[in-house]
Write an enzyme that holds these catalytic residues in place. Sequence first.
Site, PDB file in Angstrom:
ATOM      1  CD  GLU A  13      10.772  -1.789  82.062  1.00 23.85           C
ATOM      2  OE1 GLU A  13      10.167  -1.152  82.988  1.00 23.85           O
ATOM      3  OE2 GLU A  13      12.072  -1.297  81.663  1.00 23.85           O
ATOM      4  NE  ARG A  43       6.895  -1.609  84.072  1.00 24.04           N
ATOM      5  CZ  ARG A  43       6.936  -0.338  84.280  1.00 24.04           C
ATOM      6  NH1 ARG A  43       5.806   0.336  84.765  1.00 24.04           N
ATOM      7  NH2 ARG A  43       7.997   0.275  84.004  1.00 24.04           N
ATOM      8  CG  HIS A  65      16.060  -3.021  85.582  1.00 21.79           C
ATOM      9  ND1 HIS A  65      17.136  -3.075  84.778  1.00 21.79           N
ATOM     10  CD2 HIS A  65      15.140  -2.042  85.228  1.00 21.79           C
ATOM     11  CE1 HIS A  65      16.816  -2.044  83.702  1.00 21.79           C
ATOM     12  NE2 HIS A  65      15.542  -1.557  84.140  1.00 21.79           N
TER      13      HIS A  65
HETATM   14  O1  LIG Z   1      10.753   0.803  85.019  1.00 24.22           O
HETATM   15  C1  LIG Z   1      11.502   1.799  84.508  1.00 24.22           C
HETATM   16  O2  LIG Z   1      11.540   2.992  84.654  1.00 24.22           O
HETATM   17  C2  LIG Z   1      12.940   1.036  84.230  1.00 24.22           C
HETATM   18  O3  LIG Z   1      12.960  -0.249  84.177  1.00 24.22           O
HETATM   19  C3  LIG Z   1      13.647   1.834  82.930  1.00 24.22           C
HETATM   20  O4  LIG Z   1      12.761   1.772  82.064  1.00 24.22           O
HETATM   21  C4  LIG Z   1      15.061   1.206  82.623  1.00 24.22           C
HETATM   22  O5  LIG Z   1      15.892   1.150  83.572  1.00 24.22           O
HETATM   23  C5  LIG Z   1      15.206   1.761  81.159  1.00 24.22           C
HETATM   24  O6  LIG Z   1      15.403   3.021  81.419  1.00 24.22           O
HETATM   25 MG   LIG Z   2      11.388  -1.178  84.880  1.00 24.67          MG
END
Ligand SMILES: O=C(O)[C@@H](O)[C@H](O)[C@H](O)CO
Ligand SMILES: [Mg+2]
Length: 402
Positions: free
Chosen positions: A262, A283, A212
């Site tokens: 992400e 991602r 994270h």
């Molecule tokens: O890979 C994941 O699922 C996390 O990084 C969440 O998307 C993030 O905590 C935001 O909600």
């Molecule tokens: Mg994540």
Amino acid sequence: MRIDAAKVIVTCPGRNFVTVKIMTDQGVHGVGDATLNGRELSVASYLQDHLLPCLIGRDPRRIEDIWQYFYRGAYWRRGPVTMSAIAAIDMALWDIKAKMANMPLYDLLGGKSREGVMVYGHANGADIEQTIDEVGRYISLGYRAIRAQSGIPGLAAAYGVGRGKDYYEPADAALPTETVWDTAKYLNFVPKLFDKLRDRYGFEHHLLHDVHHRLRPIEAGRLGKMLEPYGLFWLEDATPAENQEAFRLIRQHTTIPLAVGEVFNTVWDCKDLIQNQLIDYIRTPVVRAGGITHLRRIADLAALYQVQTGFHGATDLSPVTMGTALHFDSWVPNFGIQEYMRHTPETDAVFPHAYHFADGYLHPGDAIGHGVDIDEAEAAKYPYKPAYLPVARLEDGTMFNW
Ligand SMILES: O=C(O)[C@@H](O)[C@H](O)[C@H](O)CO
Ligand SMILES: [Mg+2]
């Protein structure tokens, strides 16, 4: 054929979701997800106030032209608000096109490349023992791949856990929750977690871990090396990815597979990492990357470098994104894995869907279109509630990365 109406629906069946519904003069409608966790109303406004008025009257079959019109037409390019808004329209238009063709979306994309979409679930525990139990629970549910996160001794509210064992990503009311972070405590702890997990369950299941965005490059290299004996499927978001050169340094130190993206929005955010072979999984999900029209370009570029997909699929993406992603995952040749967190029953009722889980795989179902709709009467029961992701500080109070 023309678009004769379009609307934005904001609903909060446990958490906020922003949905676009596009209606056509042929009676066929399509649905798209525009949810941007913690900043939902900015995308709702972008759609409502700026995009939808320009959409009415257009031919919904011209998906590429509409995409270019909104991407180039804003003059201001990229960014999560813009790209999530374009994504929602694009998803809805692909839904309409597949329905007009009387096909499930995966057939329109080129047909299924696999029998099922391997997913990973989230095992979160307040401590090692709880995380071990949670991983066991996912194994007994049939999962083949599991992300493991745990509370860290000496840290009050670690990422992924905190209040109650299933607590993961809060969408807290009113103001963001403050959490505390300490890198040394984390680095001393994580290898023990995976040592115990492999000791208990062996190497039959894929294990994943999300850092994270918390480490500096050399710390990420060290963590990767320490975790190598446990054969992780991937290490996610090892460092904040604004500094993409960091991944070169990480790569010089470890063979652990790296996943990122992400929070990316376009192929431009992904391309250097992919072309320099600094990552193994991309991602960026359909809702962040301007929909299927643009995500295809990212996936095709990734395929040239043997980078696989591993799309974000936390519960802050709606079932509309999940359904669309599963059609894409079923087709895309360089599929790797799909994240899957189960939505609440309230959310499932708002978004009736054709996909289902069996034996560690998700299946998109055979409904025409992307197979997810919105029940507007159900949605209306849950008005928007302000909610934010947490923030993180170091123990001395310095603002850090959540
Ligand atoms: O890979 C994941 O699922 C996390 O990084 C969440 O998307 C993030 O905590 C935001 O909600
Ligand atoms: Mg994540």
